[in-house]
Design an enzyme around this catalytic site. Structure first.
Site, PDB file in Angstrom:
ATOM      1  N   GLU A 193     -20.993   2.649  -0.569  1.00  0.00           N
ATOM      2  CA  GLU A 193     -20.692   2.915   0.852  1.00  0.00           C
ATOM      3  C   GLU A 193     -20.913   4.369   1.243  1.00  0.00           C
ATOM      4  O   GLU A 193     -20.022   5.029   1.777  1.00  0.00           O
ATOM      5  CB  GLU A 193     -19.251   2.495   1.171  1.00  0.00           C
ATOM      6  N   ASN A 247     -24.824   0.647  -3.784  1.00  0.00           N
ATOM      7  CA  ASN A 247     -24.134  -0.491  -3.175  1.00  0.00           C
ATOM      8  C   ASN A 247     -23.723  -0.137  -1.743  1.00  0.00           C
ATOM      9  O   ASN A 247     -23.244   0.963  -1.491  1.00  0.00           O
ATOM     10  CB  ASN A 247     -22.885  -0.802  -4.023  1.00  0.00           C
ATOM     11  N   HIS A 284     -19.216  -8.763   2.899  1.00  0.00           N
ATOM     12  CA  HIS A 284     -17.890  -9.232   3.336  1.00  0.00           C
ATOM     13  C   HIS A 284     -18.099  -9.743   4.764  1.00  0.00           C
ATOM     14  O   HIS A 284     -18.247  -8.959   5.707  1.00  0.00           O
ATOM     15  CB  HIS A 284     -16.870  -8.095   3.292  1.00  0.00           C
ATOM     16  N   GLU A 323     -20.534  -8.563  -3.444  1.00  0.00           N
ATOM     17  CA  GLU A 323     -19.105  -8.723  -3.091  1.00  0.00           C
ATOM     18  C   GLU A 323     -18.882  -9.823  -2.061  1.00  0.00           C
ATOM     19  O   GLU A 323     -18.032  -9.696  -1.182  1.00  0.00           O
ATOM     20  CB  GLU A 323     -18.534  -7.402  -2.548  1.00  0.00           C
ATOM     21  N   ASP A 325     -17.669 -12.471   0.263  1.00  0.00           N
ATOM     22  CA  ASP A 325     -16.603 -13.375   0.693  1.00  0.00           C
ATOM     23  C   ASP A 325     -16.785 -13.611   2.186  1.00  0.00           C
ATOM     24  O   ASP A 325     -17.490 -12.863   2.863  1.00  0.00           O
ATOM     25  CB  ASP A 325     -15.178 -12.892   0.323  1.00  0.00           C
TER      26      ASP A 325
HETATM   27  C1  XIL Z   1     -11.005  -3.536  -2.772  1.00  0.00           C
HETATM   28  C2  XIL Z   1     -10.143  -4.211  -3.835  1.00  0.00           C
HETATM   29  O1  XIL Z   1     -10.501  -5.576  -3.951  1.00  0.00           O
HETATM   30  C3  XIL Z   1      -8.694  -4.077  -3.468  1.00  0.00           C
HETATM   31  O2  XIL Z   1      -7.866  -4.602  -4.504  1.00  0.00           O
HETATM   32  C4  XIL Z   1      -8.350  -2.611  -3.216  1.00  0.00           C
HETATM   33  O3  XIL Z   1      -7.033  -2.502  -2.769  1.00  0.00           O
HETATM   34  C5  XIL Z   1      -9.292  -1.990  -2.207  1.00  0.00           C
HETATM   35  O4  XIL Z   1     -10.624  -2.194  -2.628  1.00  0.00           O
HETATM   36  N1  XIL Z   1     -15.688  -2.879  -0.808  1.00  0.00           N
HETATM   37  C6  XIL Z   1     -15.653  -2.378  -2.099  1.00  0.00           C
HETATM   38  C7  XIL Z   1     -14.526  -2.720  -3.000  1.00  0.00           C
HETATM   39  O5  XIL Z   1     -16.621  -1.756  -2.520  1.00  0.00           O
HETATM   40  O6  XIL Z   1     -14.228  -1.686  -3.899  1.00  0.00           O
HETATM   41  C8  XIL Z   1     -13.286  -3.096  -2.222  1.00  0.00           C
HETATM   42  O7  XIL Z   1     -12.327  -3.585  -3.164  1.00  0.00           O
HETATM   43  C9  XIL Z   1     -13.604  -4.126  -1.169  1.00  0.00           C
HETATM   44  C10 XIL Z   1     -14.597  -3.567  -0.180  1.00  0.00           C
END
Ligand code: XIL
Length: 412
Positions: A193, A247, A284, A323, A325
């Site tokens: 990010e 990423n 996400h 990632e 979801d």
């Molecule tokens: C999230 C974790 O799943 C949580 O447990 C934590 O509190 C915060 O981070 N993008 C990312 C991940 O790159 O590292 C994040 O993970 C979700 C969003």
């Protein structure tokens, strides 16, 4: 069109009309008496994801929290069904938090590998690949407070966090962590990010007055945008084989300010010969953004996501889904059938895009059960984001993924 696409940034993906029309990503029959039951209760009732994905050359991954797994001192939660599901279905794990800098280097120069060593040993025993998340990320959930505290101190000039000092901290961290797991880690999110969407977020550093740009993290502010290249070079020097990934979120579509900025930055790295094996697209996805879309809009988004994979592949880069979801609005009631169907379509189509891409070696979801999903906390008012519910009962999305894999294998 440009504007509406930009408004959908973060939406990321769409279902294929073909598959929607032919029910392609939905289970043929998902009723309880159709013989489709809880996969943990009925092992063998279907083929595990990893076995369907392997002949297609893909690893099938999930974020995990090792507290739920039987590994030495890490194991705090008794959840045998969680572990069985993981070991049956997946070939890759991405520990969600353990490799973040604030956990690995809680105080300056003092590394703590207790948990991550156990994770790596466990993965090797269980024949799971590991995706390392993450080396350098400016987010407060990753960057240790001893670094940000130093920045505050800088104004007092007692212990100024100079560029040279932060660069040395960064390179030492990357070198130490990557070296430790050299030859054992499959891929690293070297940087996470690093880009932002100035239309949506504050703290963005907008370069050249253009929309899109770098994030406002301490790495960018003090080292400059070259921190990405320098982190990649340090990682490559520490492990010549591991896959090095940048990423990012919100870069699924082509032709949005952020995705264009990201693409041109990554292309610049490739043109310059910076060591980089691929990009990770987080995904996400808010399902609600899809609900109002008509068929043409969905088709356009679908094509746009596919075009993103193609253009990075054409640069010679892998594109990983890192990632995924798909979160729903949580209004204090169970999701409707329509919401779950839409969620299934999105999951299925993101997988299909990966399977159709020339180079998408791993498909990773941010968890596989709502029981442990980060969404209710991370995105308040939302939830239900994974492929099984709180009881680990499979949702339509679970079957959509299976069906998508089956279709790709059989060619229909
Ligand atoms: C999230 C974790 O799943 C949580 O447990 C934590 O509190 C915060 O981070 N993008 C990312 C991940 O790159 O590292 C994040 O993970 C979700 C969003």
């Amino acid at each position: 069109m440009h504007k509406s696409k930009a408004a959908l940034l973060g939406v990321l993906a769409v279902s294929s009309l073909c598959c929607l029309a032919c029910g392609g990503t939905q289970p043929a029959d998902n009723t309880p008496d159709a013989g489709v039951s809880h996969p943990d209760a009925a092992p063998g009732s279907d083929v595990p994801f990893k076995e369907l994905a392997a002949p297609l050359g893909r690893l099938f991954g999930t974020q995990i929290d090792p507290v739920h797994l039987t590994m030495g001192s890490v194991h705090t939660t008794d959840d045998a069904p969680y572990e069985r599901f993981l070991l049956r279905e997946f070939s890759l794990i991405a520990p969600g938090n353990n490799f973040k800098m604030r956990h690995l280097q809680p105080t300056e120069g003092d590394f703590n590998f207790d948990v991550t060593d156990q994770v790596m040993n466990y993965a090797e025993q269980k024949a799971l690949a590991v995706h390392g998340h993450v080396l350098i990320w400016g987010n407060e959930t990753s960057v240790p407070s001893w670094i940000t505290d130093k920045e505050e101190e800088a104004s007092n000039a007692d212990y100024p966090l100079s560029r040279a000092k932060l660069l040395s901290i960064m390179e030492q961290h990357v070198t130490t962590v990557v070296s430790r797991y050299k030859g054992r880690m499959r891929s690293w999110d070297v940087v996470n990010e690093a880009f932002c969407d100035p239309q949506k977020e504050s703290g963005c550093i907008v370069e050249g007055g253009e929309a899109g740009g770098m994030d406002g993290s301490i790495w960018r502010r003090i080292i400059g945008p070259e921190f990405i290249e320098l982190a990649l070079r340090a990682a490559r020097a520490a492990d010549p084989e591991v896959k090095l990934i940048v990423n990012e979120n919100g870069v699924e579509l082509t032709d949005t300010p952020k995705s264009e900025k990201f693409f041109s930055f990554i292309k610049g790295l490739v043109d310059k010969g910076v060591p980089l094996d691929g990009i990770g697209i987080q995904m996400h996805i808010p399902a609600a953004h899809f609900a109002p879309l008509d068929a043409d809009q969905r088709r356009a988004l679908y094509e746009s996501v596919g075009a993103t994979f193609a253009r990075f592949n054409q640069l010679g880069l892998d594109v990983l889904i890192t990632e995924l979801d798909v979160f729903l609005v949580d209004e204090g009631r169970a999701p409707t059938a329509e919401e779950l169907t839409l969620q299934a379509e999105i999951f299925g189509n993101m997988l299909r895009i990966c399977l159709e891409a020339a180079r998408c070696p791993s498909f990773t979801m941010w968890g596989f059960t709502d029981k442990y999903s980060w969404i209710p906390e991370g995105k308040p008012g939302h939830g239900f984001a994974t492929i099984t519910d709180d009881e680990m009962q499979p949702k339509p999305a679970y079957f959509a993924l299976k069906e998508t894999l089956r279709q790709m294998q059989t060619g229909r």
